[in-house]
Design an enzyme around this catalytic site. Structure first.
Site, PDB file in Angstrom:
ATOM      1  N   GLU A  73       1.643   8.728  -2.557  1.00 46.61           N
ATOM      2  CA  GLU A  73       0.855   9.541  -3.718  1.00 46.61           C
ATOM      3  C   GLU A  73       0.262  10.743  -2.775  1.00 46.61           C
ATOM      4  O   GLU A  73      -0.495  10.620  -1.753  1.00 46.61           O
ATOM      5  CB  GLU A  73      -0.372   8.500  -4.010  1.00 46.61           C
ATOM      6  CG  GLU A  73      -1.123   9.178  -4.994  1.00 46.61           C
ATOM      7  CD  GLU A  73      -2.107   8.280  -5.623  1.00 46.61           C
ATOM      8  OE1 GLU A  73      -3.227   9.016  -5.929  1.00 46.61           O
ATOM      9  OE2 GLU A  73      -1.903   6.933  -5.775  1.00 46.61           O
TER      10      GLU A  73
ATOM     11  N   ASP B  48      -3.894  -1.827 -19.682  1.00 43.41           N
ATOM     12  CA  ASP B  48      -2.808  -1.932 -18.688  1.00 43.41           C
ATOM     13  C   ASP B  48      -2.867  -3.776 -18.283  1.00 43.41           C
ATOM     14  O   ASP B  48      -2.183  -4.104 -17.468  1.00 43.41           O
ATOM     15  CB  ASP B  48      -2.780  -1.094 -17.491  1.00 43.41           C
ATOM     16  CG  ASP B  48      -2.219   0.403 -17.978  1.00 43.41           C
ATOM     17  OD1 ASP B  48      -1.598   0.283 -19.010  1.00 43.41           O
ATOM     18  OD2 ASP B  48      -2.499   1.147 -17.169  1.00 43.41           O
TER      19      ASP B  48
ATOM     20  N   SER C  36       0.780  -1.324   0.053  1.00 38.16           N
ATOM     21  CA  SER C  36       0.039   0.000  -0.035  1.00 38.16           C
ATOM     22  C   SER C  36       0.894   1.376   0.076  1.00 38.16           C
ATOM     23  O   SER C  36       1.852   1.490   0.568  1.00 38.16           O
ATOM     24  CB  SER C  36      -0.904   0.092   1.107  1.00 38.16           C
ATOM     25  OG  SER C  36      -1.792  -1.100   1.051  1.00 38.16           O
TER      26      SER C  36
ATOM     27  N   ASP D 113     -10.740  11.128 -11.529  1.00 37.35           N
ATOM     28  CA  ASP D 113     -10.606  10.391 -10.423  1.00 37.35           C
ATOM     29  C   ASP D 113     -10.582  10.937  -8.980  1.00 37.35           C
ATOM     30  O   ASP D 113     -10.573  10.288  -7.913  1.00 37.35           O
ATOM     31  CB  ASP D 113      -8.940  10.072 -10.502  1.00 37.35           C
ATOM     32  CG  ASP D 113      -8.668   8.604 -11.392  1.00 37.35           C
ATOM     33  OD1 ASP D 113      -9.769   8.097 -11.999  1.00 37.35           O
ATOM     34  OD2 ASP D 113      -7.435   8.427 -11.913  1.00 37.35           O
TER      35      ASP D 113
END
Length: 244
Positions: A74, A163, A37, A117
């Protein structure tokens, strides 16, 4: 505390007056971190970042994210006026993710861009309610209407399918999360979403998703065959929900 280092870095770069809040989200608040993660942090700022601020964030994040045993980072930054009042499609002011490392190392700066997103991301932030700095997220962010959550979370499906062959595990788990979110209105951890999807997939499509879930939780071994058929079955279920 997870994400505190990234939140403090953002405050140092943009200034305390311009950082309205920073929030942990993702796996850390959706059932706990898994072996692979990321540390996911959202920053809400008063004004768009300058070129100098973008370079300063990259300068600190590149040697930190995924290096020396540190988890991948992120970091997403939004300008409050871009997302409140809510409108679709939303705009992301800055995004750092390690899948973009090659671009950043070549000198590309994260730029403002439309980002569907953000619809599921902001939903996760509000659902997780995990402030690192500033007030609860509901004080700064509007809830995302279900119709826009649906549009945002499904916008990337064509790219996911493209992908599939080289990022099979993550594509299958992300499709399971999309399916789960559209059905339940909640954004769940990927392994929890996969568990939900496994109960609803046709029996002949379950094995590869079960192996992807096990790998995400730290297991080893190849996923084997069946990924394309499993992905297509989940996309079909998602399309039925979209058109219902």
């Amino acid at each position: 505390m997870l994400g505190r280092r990234e939140a403090e870095l953002l405050r140092e770069v943009v200034g305390e007056g311009d950082l309205l809040g920073a929030y942990l989200h993702g796996s850390a608040v959706l059932g706990g971190l898994r072996p692979d993660s990321d540390i996911d942090v959202l920053g809400v700022v008063r004004r768009s970042l300058t070129e100098r601020q973008r370079r300063a964030l990259l300068r600190e994040l590149l040697p930190l994210s995924g290096q020396g045993g540190y988890r991948y980072v992120e970091l997403t930054v939004v300008v409050q006026d871009d997302v409140r009042p809510w409108r679709y499609p939303p705009v992301c002011d800055f995004l750092y993710g390690d899948w973009l490392r090659g671009d950043f190392e070549r000198g590309v700066l994260p730029a403002r861009e439309v980002s569907p997103d953000l619809a599921p991301l902001l939903t996760m932030v509000l659902q997780g309610d995990a402030p690192l700095l500033g007030p609860p997220p509901a004080a700064l962010l509007d809830p995302v209407p279900h119709a826009d959550l649906l549009r945002g979370i499904t916008a990337g499906i064509p790219e996911l399918l493209a992908d599939l062959d080289h990022d099979t595990r993550n594509v299958l788990l992300t499709l399971a999360r999309i399916w789960t979110t559209l059905s339940t209105g909640e954004v769940r951890a990927k392994d929890e979403a996969a568990g939900w999807a496994l109960e609803r997939l046709p029996t002949e499509r379950r094995a590869v998703l079960a192996r992807a879930r096990e790998a995400y939780l730290g297991g080893t071994g190849e996923l084997g065959e069946g990924a394309r058929g499993c992905a297509e079955a989940m996309v079909e279920a998602i399309e039925r929900l979209r058109t219902a």
